[in-house]
Design an enzyme around this catalytic site. Structure first.
Site, PDB file in Angstrom:
ATOM      1  N   HIS A 263       0.936  -1.655   0.004  1.00 52.72           N
ATOM      2  CA  HIS A 263       0.157  -0.040  -0.505  1.00 52.72           C
ATOM      3  C   HIS A 263       0.715   1.016  -0.438  1.00 52.72           C
ATOM      4  CE1 HIS A 263      -3.293   2.489   0.792  1.00 52.72           C
ATOM      5  NE2 HIS A 263      -3.212   2.384   2.365  1.00 52.72           N
ATOM      6  N   HIS A 304      -2.617  -2.058  -9.425  1.00 51.84           N
ATOM      7  CA  HIS A 304      -3.083  -1.601  -9.189  1.00 51.84           C
ATOM      8  C   HIS A 304      -4.525  -2.541  -9.237  1.00 51.84           C
ATOM      9  CE1 HIS A 304      -5.628   1.662  -7.136  1.00 51.84           C
ATOM     10  NE2 HIS A 304      -4.866   2.162  -6.853  1.00 51.84           N
ATOM     11  N   ASP A 362       2.728   5.572  -7.118  1.00 50.82           N
ATOM     12  CA  ASP A 362       4.180   5.565  -6.002  1.00 50.82           C
ATOM     13  C   ASP A 362       4.867   5.101  -6.796  1.00 50.82           C
ATOM     14  OD1 ASP A 362       0.962   3.678  -4.468  1.00 50.82           O
ATOM     15  OD2 ASP A 362       2.918   5.116  -3.357  1.00 50.82           O
TER      16      ASP A 362
END
Ligand code: SDX
Length: 426
Positions: A263, A304, A362
């Site tokens: 995460h 994702h 990210d």
């Protein structure tokens, strides 16, 4: 428009109501199933809507992300992070006077009193900033728990302002502690992101000297991270809040959940991965490992749960990343060459195309933050800083209407009831 779906159990057919969304997928209301002697089964909640919400909408196939209906691209391009905080909390963009008052409210609440700052003396320069941030936010409950009525809209708004105001100060204090440096207090004359950078990299007692480009890039990064529907950490905040725990405890639970590398911890893990790969000629070795089911290695920053074509935040972040790299003069940074090679392979290799694995936010935020000179261990703390308004908006939304404590059931596969065997008979 469909209003029910039919289900047949042991030859008996009954209707389940369909609840209509304002945008996106409708939902089948399965709450009556337990009376029919059945649970639904959905580990990881891939097909489960756990709540109603009017805050953020995501269309994973179309790469759409809106906060209160406003596209993320427009907000990242035209708004300030504190404007987005106001929007997430109140549901509407602030007028000029509302925004000025909100910014003042946040500036007034940024300082941390000296006694509370002693909490950091329990940590060392080896302590990860996320461990300090988690403890510090939970610790705020000691300061603000009394008299807090979570069913009062006024008290919920005050908690929201306290958390949005104090998270940059606590994150900066966590960083300063991790490098053994004295704390730099917040400066009410600075903007939100500018203040954070000064509290991290400034010198106590000296005038701030923060790059406007870096402050602007960081403010945009906060906007991109501000909310994301019912992701793992937001769902953790909702579950913790559903027990009527105070907001500081619920948010601390969300920070803990965010820390995981699957995460919010992925941005730090991306840099660790790029450093481990080290050079372009080793990229294929690691891509092979990512495809090998016997190898737990995954390409950090790829894939994702919801976005299956592209992460719209990554697209915005990518352009911001190049601007920062150009400003910092690090366009030929070796790690960036490795990142570009990974990006190319992920777009060309069947394994990634078939599984619709694309670079997520990210991937680019890790590279951008490195180019900005932000230390890697601070990346997830920055994610928590950006996500604060989303967490507290979901917590408040849940408490503003009737809700039930979050308590899922299970598919039990253990032994049926059996009698205890005394020790001398075993
Ligand atoms: C965030 O939910 C949110 O909104 C989160 C977030 C937010 O803003 O709150 O967007 C922030 O958490 C972004 C994601 C950051 N995490 C990473 O970058 C870590 C690497 N990514 C993976 O761990 C994974 O992609 C997840 C956790 C992000 C998504 O996992 P899913 O949806 O449960 O998908 P999965 O694990 O079932 O994967 C499907 C397939 C599997 O292969 P098969 O069993 O079908 O053969 O894809 C493979 C997986 O093995 N796979 C990967 C991979 N991600 C998935 N293979 C290699 N590298 C990867 N990164």
């Amino acid at each position: 428009m469909k209003h029910t779906v039919q289900i047949t159990i042991d030859g008996v057919t009954s209707d389940l109501p369909v609840l209509e969304a304002s945008v996106g997928l409708d939902v089948v209301d399965v709450r009556s199933l337990i009376q029919k002697g059945l649970y639904t089964y959905d580990p990881g909640f891939l097909s489960t809507a756990a709540c109603e919400s009017a805050i953020t909408y995501i269309d994973g196939d179309a790469g759409v992300l809106t906060y209160r209906g406003y596209p993320i691209e427009q907000l990242a391009d035209q708004a300030e992070h504190l404007e987005v905080c106001y929007l997430l909390l109140h549901g509407e963009l602030p007028s000029a006077s509302e925004f000025a008052a909100f910014k003042q409210d946040i500036a007034d609440r940024m300082p941390i009193d000296e006694h509370f700052a002693n909490l950091f003396s329990g940590f060392t320069s080896e302590s990860h900033p996320m461990s300090m941030l988690c403890a510090a936010v939970a610790g705020l409950a000691a300061q603000f728990h009394d008299g807090l009525d979570i069913y009062s809209a006024e008290h919920r708004l005050e908690s929201a302002k306290q958390l949005i105001a104090k998270i940059p100060t606590l994150a900066a204090m966590s960083y300063r502690k991790s490098i053994g440096a004295a704390f730099v207090p917040p400066d009410p004359s600075l903007g939100y992101a500018e203040n954070f950078l000064n509290m991290c990299f400034g010198t106590p007692g000296q005038a701030p000297n923060v790059s406007a480009t870096l402050a602007s890039a960081l403010d945009k990064i906060f906007i991109l991270h501000a909310d994301h529907e019912q992701n793992a950490s937001t769902s953790t905040v909702r579950i913790a809040g559903s027990t009527e725990a105070n907001p500081y405890a619920a948010i601390a639970a969300g920070i803990a959940a965010l820390w995981g590398p699957s995460h919010g911890g992925a941005n730090e893990a991306v840099l660790d991965m790029l450093n481990e790969i080290g050079s372009v000629d080793r990229v294929s070795e690691f891509v092979a490992r990512a495809k090998d089911k016997e190898d737990p290695f995954k390409l950090m920053g790829f894939g994702h749960r919801v976005y299956k074509n592209f992460d719209p935040r990554a697209t915005v972040m990518q352009s911001s990343c190049h601007a920062v790299l150009a400003e910092q003069g690090v366009e030929n940074e070796p790690l960036l060459e490795v990142a570009k090679a990974l990006e190319t392979i992920a777009r060309e290799e069947d394994y990634f195309i078939e599984r619709r694995l694309y670079p997520n936010i990210d991937f680019y935020s890790g590279i951008t933050l490195k180019a900005m000179g932000i230390p890697t261990p601070m990346y997830t703390a920055l994610f928590a800083l950006g996500r604060m308004p989303g967490w507290i908006a979901h917590w408040s939304e849940m408490l503003s209407a009737p809700f039930k404590i979050g308590r899922p059931r299970q598919l039990y596969l253990g032994p049926a009831s059996r009698d205890f065997i005394p020790l001398n008979e075993r």
